[in-house]
Write an enzyme that holds these catalytic residues in place. Structure first.
Site, PDB file in Angstrom:
ATOM      1  N   HIS A  77       5.104   0.053   2.205  1.00 61.34           N
ATOM      2  CA  HIS A  77       3.662  -0.022   1.979  1.00 61.34           C
ATOM      3  C   HIS A  77       2.996   0.954   2.946  1.00 61.34           C
ATOM      4  CE1 HIS A  77       3.771  -2.375   5.622  1.00 61.34           C
ATOM      5  NE2 HIS A  77       4.542  -3.289   5.047  1.00 61.34           N
ATOM      6  N   GLY A 112       1.641   0.603   5.753  1.00 64.13           N
ATOM      7  CA  GLY A 112       2.023   0.441   7.161  1.00 64.13           C
ATOM      8  C   GLY A 112       3.249   1.293   7.469  1.00 64.13           C
ATOM      9  N   HIS A 113       4.268   1.195   6.589  1.00 61.63           N
ATOM     10  CA  HIS A 113       5.469   2.023   6.784  1.00 61.63           C
ATOM     11  C   HIS A 113       5.109   3.514   6.703  1.00 61.63           C
ATOM     12  CE1 HIS A 113       7.382  -1.702   4.899  1.00 61.63           C
ATOM     13  NE2 HIS A 113       8.022  -1.606   6.054  1.00 61.63           N
ATOM     14  N   GLY A 135       6.306  -0.503  14.448  1.00 60.79           N
ATOM     15  CA  GLY A 135       4.957  -0.996  14.251  1.00 60.79           C
ATOM     16  C   GLY A 135       4.601  -2.086  15.245  1.00 60.79           C
ATOM     17  N   LYS A 159       2.770  -4.349  14.394  1.00 63.78           N
ATOM     18  CA  LYS A 159       2.729  -5.530  13.533  1.00 63.78           C
ATOM     19  C   LYS A 159       3.773  -6.575  13.956  1.00 63.78           C
ATOM     20  CE  LYS A 159       2.645  -8.001   9.661  1.00 63.78           C
ATOM     21  NZ  LYS A 159       3.963  -8.587   9.674  1.00 63.78           N
ATOM     22  N   GLN A 196       9.222  -7.910  18.366  1.00 67.52           N
ATOM     23  CA  GLN A 196      10.322  -6.978  18.073  1.00 67.52           C
ATOM     24  C   GLN A 196      10.116  -5.661  18.814  1.00 67.52           C
ATOM     25  OE1 GLN A 196      12.015  -6.153  13.962  1.00 67.52           O
ATOM     26  NE2 GLN A 196      10.543  -4.493  14.089  1.00 67.52           N
ATOM     27  N   MET A 238      -0.739  -5.540   6.562  1.00 68.28           N
ATOM     28  CA  MET A 238       0.171  -5.223   5.449  1.00 68.28           C
ATOM     29  C   MET A 238       1.573  -5.693   5.793  1.00 68.28           C
ATOM     30  SD  MET A 238      -1.020  -1.594   3.979  1.00 68.28           S
ATOM     31  CE  MET A 238      -2.719  -1.382   3.453  1.00 68.28           C
ATOM     32  N   SER A 241       5.614  -6.430   3.643  1.00 61.52           N
ATOM     33  CA  SER A 241       6.392  -6.458   2.387  1.00 61.52           C
ATOM     34  C   SER A 241       6.369  -7.853   1.786  1.00 61.52           C
ATOM     35  CB  SER A 241       7.834  -6.038   2.644  1.00 61.52           C
ATOM     36  OG  SER A 241       7.866  -4.787   3.289  1.00 61.52           O
ATOM     37  N   ARG A 242       6.127  -8.878   2.610  1.00 60.43           N
ATOM     38  CA  ARG A 242       6.145 -10.252   2.104  1.00 60.43           C
ATOM     39  C   ARG A 242       4.818 -10.653   1.454  1.00 60.43           C
ATOM     40  NH1 ARG A 242       9.798 -10.917   6.765  1.00 60.43           N
ATOM     41  NH2 ARG A 242      11.796 -11.646   5.941  1.00 60.43           N
TER      42      ARG A 242
HETATM   43  P1  AMP Z   1      10.086  -3.895   8.013  1.00 63.75           P
HETATM   44  O1  AMP Z   1      10.407  -3.040   6.822  1.00 63.75           O
HETATM   45  O2  AMP Z   1       9.201  -5.046   7.715  1.00 63.75           O
HETATM   46  O3  AMP Z   1      11.323  -4.260   8.803  1.00 63.75           O
HETATM   47  O4  AMP Z   1       9.225  -2.982   8.990  1.00 63.75           O
HETATM   48  C1  AMP Z   1       9.676  -1.714   9.387  1.00 63.75           C
HETATM   49  C2  AMP Z   1       8.745  -1.167  10.429  1.00 63.75           C
HETATM   50  O5  AMP Z   1       7.428  -1.067   9.880  1.00 63.75           O
HETATM   51  C3  AMP Z   1       8.624  -2.068  11.669  1.00 63.75           C
HETATM   52  O6  AMP Z   1       8.563  -1.242  12.832  1.00 63.75           O
HETATM   53  C4  AMP Z   1       7.324  -2.791  11.430  1.00 63.75           C
HETATM   54  O7  AMP Z   1       6.699  -3.225  12.616  1.00 63.75           O
HETATM   55  C5  AMP Z   1       6.516  -1.703  10.752  1.00 63.75           C
HETATM   56  N1  AMP Z   1       5.404  -2.280   9.993  1.00 63.75           N
HETATM   57  C6  AMP Z   1       5.463  -3.276   9.079  1.00 63.75           C
HETATM   58  N2  AMP Z   1       4.226  -3.592   8.632  1.00 63.75           N
HETATM   59  C7  AMP Z   1       3.360  -2.777   9.294  1.00 63.75           C
HETATM   60  C8  AMP Z   1       1.941  -2.607   9.293  1.00 63.75           C
HETATM   61  N3  AMP Z   1       1.149  -3.360   8.517  1.00 63.75           N
HETATM   62  N4  AMP Z   1       1.404  -1.670  10.106  1.00 63.75           N
HETATM   63  C9  AMP Z   1       2.189  -0.914  10.913  1.00 63.75           C
HETATM   64  N5  AMP Z   1       3.540  -1.018  10.950  1.00 63.75           N
HETATM   65  C10 AMP Z   1       4.122  -1.928  10.160  1.00 63.75           C
END
Ligand code: AMP
Length: 279
Positions: free
Chosen positions: A31, A33-34, A145, A147, A151, A182, A184-185
């Protein structure tokens, strides 16, 4: 853009590159954010590698590993248009071949509470996969992130404590126009749950107001106000805490910048959010 799935091919390609690499580790279902992380990678380096791997070792037995979305064709298109040069998209069997021993890496001082308490073993899985990705891709920079604040702190601590030659780049949380972080869930939420999910960002807004505008010095008072906001939005609260932004330790008084951490459940969907306040 190169799409690599094998570890030996990825290592071989890495050997041909002398320029700095910025790595963006993700689980896909990308999304905005990524995409913001990939943009940050592009700002830092000409080589921007995105890993897409739904990591089984960071999911608990009753979590959403099998139903986690995996729209790989969409993700590849998004990575290409965002400027990624490589997508590394290994299979679970490649990352965890039969017979692999379950090496554990941990930062116990900050991994025990919050997500660590709610999801036993989660951060072992996160640390293990990040170290593996770092060793395979050998990035100069890695973008994470804010977010997922706990972590982020764990990865920063891991890199500092184990002297990994990687600069961790923090990327601020990207939000929907109404404030929902934002994730993925979010796609699991029905219309009513989508409205209720706003309770998390509203709780953080209230904490910011209480601390920055009202000068509230008592962490317990702010935590109670956040919990009330979360409950008023029909979320089942997991935690609502005001903590030291580096150690995540409790504070006797709010006399310095803090992090506010919140998490709650809507049906089977678990959402989290946070804010740095008073910086
Ligand atoms: P994930 O795919 O959920 O494991 O997230 C991969 C990376 O994207 C991690 O570093 C998250 O913190 C970051 N991330 C997820 N959602 C957001 C967001 N809304 N804004 C900024 N970074 C994000």
């Amino acid at each position: 853009m190169l799409h690599l799935t094998s570890i030996p091919d990825t290592r071989a390609h890495r050997q041909t590159i002398s320029a700095p690499v910025a790595l963006v580790p993700t689980m896909g279902a990308l999304h905005d954010g990524h995409l913001r992380l990939i943009e940050e990678g592009c700002r830092l380096a000409d080589e921007v590698w995105v890993s897409i791997f739904v990591n089984p070792t960071q999911f608990g037995p009753n979590e959403d590993f099998s139903r986690y979305p995996r729209p790989i064709e969409d993700d590849l298109a998004k990575c290409a248009s965002a400027g990624a040069t490589v997508v590394f998209n290994p299979t679970p069997e490649a990352m965890y071949p039969p017979g692999a021993l379950d090496t554990q890496v941990d930062v116990p001082a900050i991994s025990g509470a919050f997500e660590g308490e709610n999801r036993p073993g989660h951060f072992h899985g996160v640390c293990r996969v990040c170290l593996k990705l770092f060793n395979i891709c050998r990035p100069t920079f890695a973008c994470f992130g804010q977010k997922d604040y706990q972590q982020l702190r764990i990865i920063e601590a891991l890199v500092a404590d184990l002297n990994l030659p990687i600069a961790i780049q923090r990327v601020p949380t990207v939000r929907e126009p109404d404030g929902l972080a934002m994730s993925s869930r979010n796609r699991y939420l029905d219309d009513a749950q989508r409205r209720h999910a706003l309770g998390l960002s509203k709780a953080l807004d209230l904490a910011r107001h209480l601390i920055e505008t009202e000068g509230e010095p008592d962490p317990a008072a702010v935590e109670q106000a956040m919990r009330d906001t979360i409950a008023a939005h029909h979320l089942a609260p997991d935690y609502a805490a005001i903590r030291h932004p580096d150690t995540l330790a409790p504070l006797a008084m709010i006399d310095r910048p803090v992090v506010a951490l919140v998490a709650g459940r809507l049906g089977s969907v678990r959402l989290l959010d946070n804010a740095l306040i008073g910086g």
